[in-house]
Design a protein around this motif. Sequence first.
Motif, mmCIF file in Angstrom:
data_model
loop_
_atom_site.group_PDB
_atom_site.id
_atom_site.type_symbol
_atom_site.label_atom_id
_atom_site.label_comp_id
_atom_site.label_asym_id
_atom_site.label_seq_id
_atom_site.Cartn_x
_atom_site.Cartn_y
_atom_site.Cartn_z
ATOM 1 N N ALA A 56 74.575 21.020 -82.221
ATOM 2 C CA ALA A 56 74.381 22.085 -81.237
ATOM 3 C C ALA A 56 74.081 23.410 -81.920
ATOM 4 N N ILE A 60 70.624 25.612 -81.466
ATOM 5 C CA ILE A 60 70.581 26.989 -80.953
ATOM 6 C C ILE A 60 70.072 27.947 -82.028
ATOM 7 N N ASN A 61 70.320 27.611 -83.288
ATOM 8 C CA ASN A 61 69.775 28.422 -84.379
ATOM 9 C C ASN A 61 68.250 28.370 -84.366
ATOM 10 N N TYR A 63 66.461 27.808 -81.741
ATOM 11 C CA TYR A 63 66.037 28.542 -80.552
ATOM 12 C C TYR A 63 65.887 30.033 -80.872
ATOM 13 N N ASN A 86 63.319 26.563 -74.121
ATOM 14 C CA ASN A 86 64.349 26.304 -73.104
ATOM 15 C C ASN A 86 64.933 24.906 -73.235
ATOM 16 N N LEU A 89 67.474 25.074 -75.992
ATOM 17 C CA LEU A 89 68.681 25.764 -75.547
ATOM 18 C C LEU A 89 69.535 24.862 -74.674
ATOM 19 N N SER A 92 71.267 22.165 -76.734
ATOM 20 C CA SER A 92 72.411 22.664 -77.497
ATOM 21 C C SER A 92 73.634 22.830 -76.604
ATOM 22 N N VAL A 93 73.427 23.255 -75.366
ATOM 23 C CA VAL A 93 74.555 23.423 -74.437
ATOM 24 C C VAL A 93 75.237 22.083 -74.169
ATOM 25 N N ILE A 122 77.582 29.943 -82.141
ATOM 26 C CA ILE A 122 76.747 30.557 -81.110
ATOM 27 C C ILE A 122 76.307 31.961 -81.522
ATOM 28 N N GLU A 126 72.128 35.417 -83.651
ATOM 29 C CA GLU A 126 71.838 36.658 -82.957
ATOM 30 C C GLU A 126 72.626 37.845 -83.490
#
Length: 283
Positions: A56, A60-61, A63, A86, A89, A92-93, A122, A126
């Motif tokens: 996951a 997300i990384n 993404y 998308n 994402l 990963s969720v 997560i 970012e």
Amino acid sequence: MTAAETARGLLELTRPVNVIAASVLTGIGAFVAGGVENAPFSVGAAVLATGLAVGAGNAINDYFDREIDRINQPERAIPRGAVSPNGALGFSVVLFVAAVGLSLTLPTLAIAIAGINLLALIAYTEVFKGLPGIGNALVAYLVGSTFLFGSAAVGEIQTAGVLFLLAAIATLTREIIKDVEDVDGDRAEGLNTLPIAIGERRALLVALGLLVVGVLASPLPYLLEYFGLAYLVVVIPADLVMLYAGLRSFDDPTSGQSLLKYGTFLAALAFIVGRVDELLGIL
């Protein structure tokens, strides 16, 4: 894109090799703590939760890193169009939810470690990735904490705590070297990684210094009488491989960080050998 190509892309997002490696490290943590035979369900849940969480986190990384990857890694799933942003994402969720569900079956300390790690995974890209050294340190913690998570799943973290420290130092070194390798793409994206902030050579000197600290600390399990001579027989070659990797990175960062990965796994093997020797009394 066909369904098969999308499925392949989703699998690539997880970095299967990293997923397997992290899961193995969690299993090693449980084994070193002496709990595999006493709590097999907890060990299995911890190993699977680790794999899902790492998959996951990697998804997300990718993404968040999709624009950087168009420069540094254009063959990855999102830049080449195999998976939409998308889709990555959402995938990963799903993996994160499954990892949380498994983690909740474990002891309280393991749940706490899992919760911290999931938040860190997560937030990494970012919030922390572009901060000089801090993003590297977070990744180092996450890799080292797989050992803690495995041992916490069976209720004992003392021995694995030393393994966590050594793995974190080796990983921090490797992450700095990887940033040197990726400096062009990171600079184009406006990131302020350690090599960009202080220069590539200085960053490599920091990495080498950290590596020397880790090598000097590697005899601790023997000196603290956690393990016997068998541990030293394996960890000393691991130290030599890692030191060579650190020196090699000045000429070839790609080769250096790859060698360092092998040295880290050899060091993990030393803990397995040490535990087996403790059980069987070979040396």
